[in-house]
Design a protein around this motif. Structure first.
Motif, PDB file in Angstrom:
ATOM      1  N   SER A  40     -39.936 -56.003 -24.976  1.00 19.98           N
ATOM      2  CA  SER A  40     -39.585 -54.844 -24.208  1.00 19.98           C
ATOM      3  C   SER A  40     -38.376 -55.260 -23.425  1.00 19.98           C
ATOM      4  O   SER A  40     -37.708 -56.267 -23.461  1.00 19.98           O
ATOM      5  CB  SER A  40     -40.772 -54.543 -23.243  1.00 19.98           C
ATOM      6  OG  SER A  40     -40.428 -53.497 -22.527  1.00 19.98           O
ATOM      7  N   THR A  41     -37.827 -54.190 -22.522  1.00 19.98           N
ATOM      8  CA  THR A  41     -36.526 -54.087 -21.791  1.00 19.98           C
ATOM      9  C   THR A  41     -36.849 -55.008 -20.460  1.00 19.98           C
ATOM     10  O   THR A  41     -37.982 -54.957 -20.065  1.00 19.98           O
ATOM     11  CB  THR A  41     -36.130 -52.703 -21.438  1.00 19.98           C
ATOM     12  OG1 THR A  41     -35.870 -52.189 -22.582  1.00 19.98           O
ATOM     13  CG2 THR A  41     -35.128 -52.790 -20.527  1.00 19.98           C
ATOM     14  N   ARG A  42     -35.796 -55.758 -20.307  1.00 18.92           N
ATOM     15  CA  ARG A  42     -36.082 -56.636 -18.712  1.00 18.92           C
ATOM     16  C   ARG A  42     -36.338 -55.486 -17.807  1.00 18.92           C
ATOM     17  O   ARG A  42     -35.663 -54.192 -17.541  1.00 18.92           O
ATOM     18  CB  ARG A  42     -34.630 -57.147 -18.407  1.00 18.92           C
ATOM     19  CG  ARG A  42     -34.741 -57.896 -17.299  1.00 18.92           C
ATOM     20  CD  ARG A  42     -33.476 -58.511 -16.834  1.00 18.92           C
ATOM     21  NE  ARG A  42     -33.566 -59.952 -17.903  1.00 18.92           N
ATOM     22  CZ  ARG A  42     -32.776 -61.002 -18.039  1.00 18.92           C
ATOM     23  NH1 ARG A  42     -31.526 -60.703 -17.322  1.00 18.92           N
ATOM     24  NH2 ARG A  42     -32.902 -62.024 -18.555  1.00 18.92           N
ATOM     25  N   LEU A  43     -37.187 -55.893 -16.934  1.00 17.12           N
ATOM     26  CA  LEU A  43     -37.708 -55.245 -15.546  1.00 17.12           C
ATOM     27  C   LEU A  43     -37.184 -55.932 -14.561  1.00 17.12           C
ATOM     28  O   LEU A  43     -37.746 -57.113 -14.273  1.00 17.12           O
ATOM     29  CB  LEU A  43     -39.329 -54.832 -15.750  1.00 17.12           C
ATOM     30  CG  LEU A  43     -39.779 -53.901 -14.598  1.00 17.12           C
ATOM     31  CD1 LEU A  43     -38.967 -52.453 -14.772  1.00 17.12           C
ATOM     32  CD2 LEU A  43     -41.329 -53.762 -14.547  1.00 17.12           C
ATOM     33  N   ILE A  97     -22.403 -45.469 -25.580  1.00 19.53           N
ATOM     34  CA  ILE A  97     -21.426 -46.040 -24.834  1.00 19.53           C
ATOM     35  C   ILE A  97     -22.056 -47.612 -24.458  1.00 19.53           C
ATOM     36  O   ILE A  97     -21.312 -48.236 -24.424  1.00 19.53           O
ATOM     37  CB  ILE A  97     -21.769 -45.300 -23.284  1.00 19.53           C
ATOM     38  CG1 ILE A  97     -20.906 -44.095 -23.307  1.00 19.53           C
ATOM     39  CG2 ILE A  97     -21.087 -46.218 -22.049  1.00 19.53           C
ATOM     40  CD1 ILE A  97     -20.897 -43.185 -22.154  1.00 19.53           C
ATOM     41  N   GLY A  98     -23.383 -47.781 -24.438  1.00 23.30           N
ATOM     42  CA  GLY A  98     -23.995 -48.795 -24.350  1.00 23.30           C
ATOM     43  C   GLY A  98     -25.595 -48.911 -24.554  1.00 23.30           C
ATOM     44  O   GLY A  98     -26.023 -47.942 -25.026  1.00 23.30           O
ATOM     45  N   HIS A  99     -26.233 -49.864 -24.258  1.00 20.83           N
ATOM     46  CA  HIS A  99     -27.487 -50.043 -24.287  1.00 20.83           C
ATOM     47  C   HIS A  99     -28.269 -50.430 -22.945  1.00 20.83           C
ATOM     48  O   HIS A  99     -27.600 -51.076 -22.084  1.00 20.83           O
ATOM     49  CB  HIS A  99     -27.960 -50.917 -25.437  1.00 20.83           C
ATOM     50  CG  HIS A  99     -27.809 -52.396 -25.205  1.00 20.83           C
ATOM     51  ND1 HIS A  99     -26.484 -52.935 -25.203  1.00 20.83           N
ATOM     52  CD2 HIS A  99     -28.725 -53.246 -24.691  1.00 20.83           C
ATOM     53  CE1 HIS A  99     -26.660 -54.026 -25.063  1.00 20.83           C
ATOM     54  NE2 HIS A  99     -27.765 -54.380 -24.511  1.00 20.83           N
ATOM     55  N   ILE A 100     -29.580 -50.277 -22.851  1.00 18.82           N
ATOM     56  CA  ILE A 100     -30.069 -50.475 -21.535  1.00 18.82           C
ATOM     57  C   ILE A 100     -30.434 -52.103 -21.567  1.00 18.82           C
ATOM     58  O   ILE A 100     -30.909 -52.716 -22.245  1.00 18.82           O
ATOM     59  CB  ILE A 100     -31.660 -49.982 -21.350  1.00 18.82           C
ATOM     60  CG1 ILE A 100     -31.422 -48.578 -21.469  1.00 18.82           C
ATOM     61  CG2 ILE A 100     -32.319 -50.281 -20.192  1.00 18.82           C
ATOM     62  CD1 ILE A 100     -32.598 -47.527 -21.433  1.00 18.82           C
ATOM     63  N   ASP A 101     -29.703 -52.703 -20.426  1.00 17.86           N
ATOM     64  CA  ASP A 101     -29.988 -54.066 -20.153  1.00 17.86           C
ATOM     65  C   ASP A 101     -31.338 -54.519 -19.369  1.00 17.86           C
ATOM     66  O   ASP A 101     -31.825 -55.126 -19.513  1.00 17.86           O
ATOM     67  CB  ASP A 101     -28.577 -54.517 -19.459  1.00 17.86           C
ATOM     68  CG  ASP A 101     -28.682 -56.070 -19.225  1.00 17.86           C
ATOM     69  OD1 ASP A 101     -28.896 -56.938 -20.098  1.00 17.86           O
ATOM     70  OD2 ASP A 101     -28.493 -56.312 -18.157  1.00 17.86           O
ATOM     71  N   ALA A 102     -31.408 -53.684 -18.426  1.00 20.24           N
ATOM     72  CA  ALA A 102     -32.580 -53.511 -17.730  1.00 20.24           C
ATOM     73  C   ALA A 102     -32.756 -52.137 -16.923  1.00 20.24           C
ATOM     74  O   ALA A 102     -31.958 -51.424 -16.722  1.00 20.24           O
ATOM     75  CB  ALA A 102     -32.341 -54.699 -16.690  1.00 20.24           C
TER      76      ALA A 102
END
Length: 116
Positions: A45-48, A2-7
């Motif tokens: 890494s992913t945005r926090l 469906i999508g990917h982790i943006d934050a």
């Protein structure tokens, strides 16, 4: 897919204070967009992100961050210097060791040392 982790977004009382804490833990430049929203983009890494909510934290987190470190005691002391608090003793199992921590608003997270 469906999508990917943006934050990964953390509800909190003080986004500016928490983004400064977490940028100290993870690296990256703290960005305060408004009184209600702040974020950090840790290197690699992913945005926090942190969003102000009116209600206080109650109970244990249903999701927490595991932060990979090279030296558990050094990392624990550094996190405490930033305002974290350790919870209990270091836990060890076949995968390695970890120290449960609380950020300045009481959100649980772990410093993790993987078995070589």
């Amino acid at each position: 897919m469906i999508g990917h982790i943006d934050a990964v977004v953390v509800d909190c009382a003080d986004p500016a204070a928490l983004v400064r804490f977490w940028s100290g833990v993870l690296g990256g430049q703290p960005r305060v967009r408004s009184d209600d929203w702040a974020y950090v983009d840790p290197p690699g890494s992913t945005r926090l992100a942190f969003q102000r909510v009116p209600e206080a934290k109650t109970g244990k987190n249903r999701l927490h961050l595991d932060i990979d470190v090279r030296d558990l005691e050094v990392a624990t002391l550094a996190a405490e210097a930033l305002g974290a608090h350790r919870v209990g003793e270091v836990q060890r199992d076949v995968a390695g060791a970890f120290q449960v921590m609380l950020d300045p608003e009481g959100n649980e997270w772990c410093l993790a040392l993987a078995q070589p």
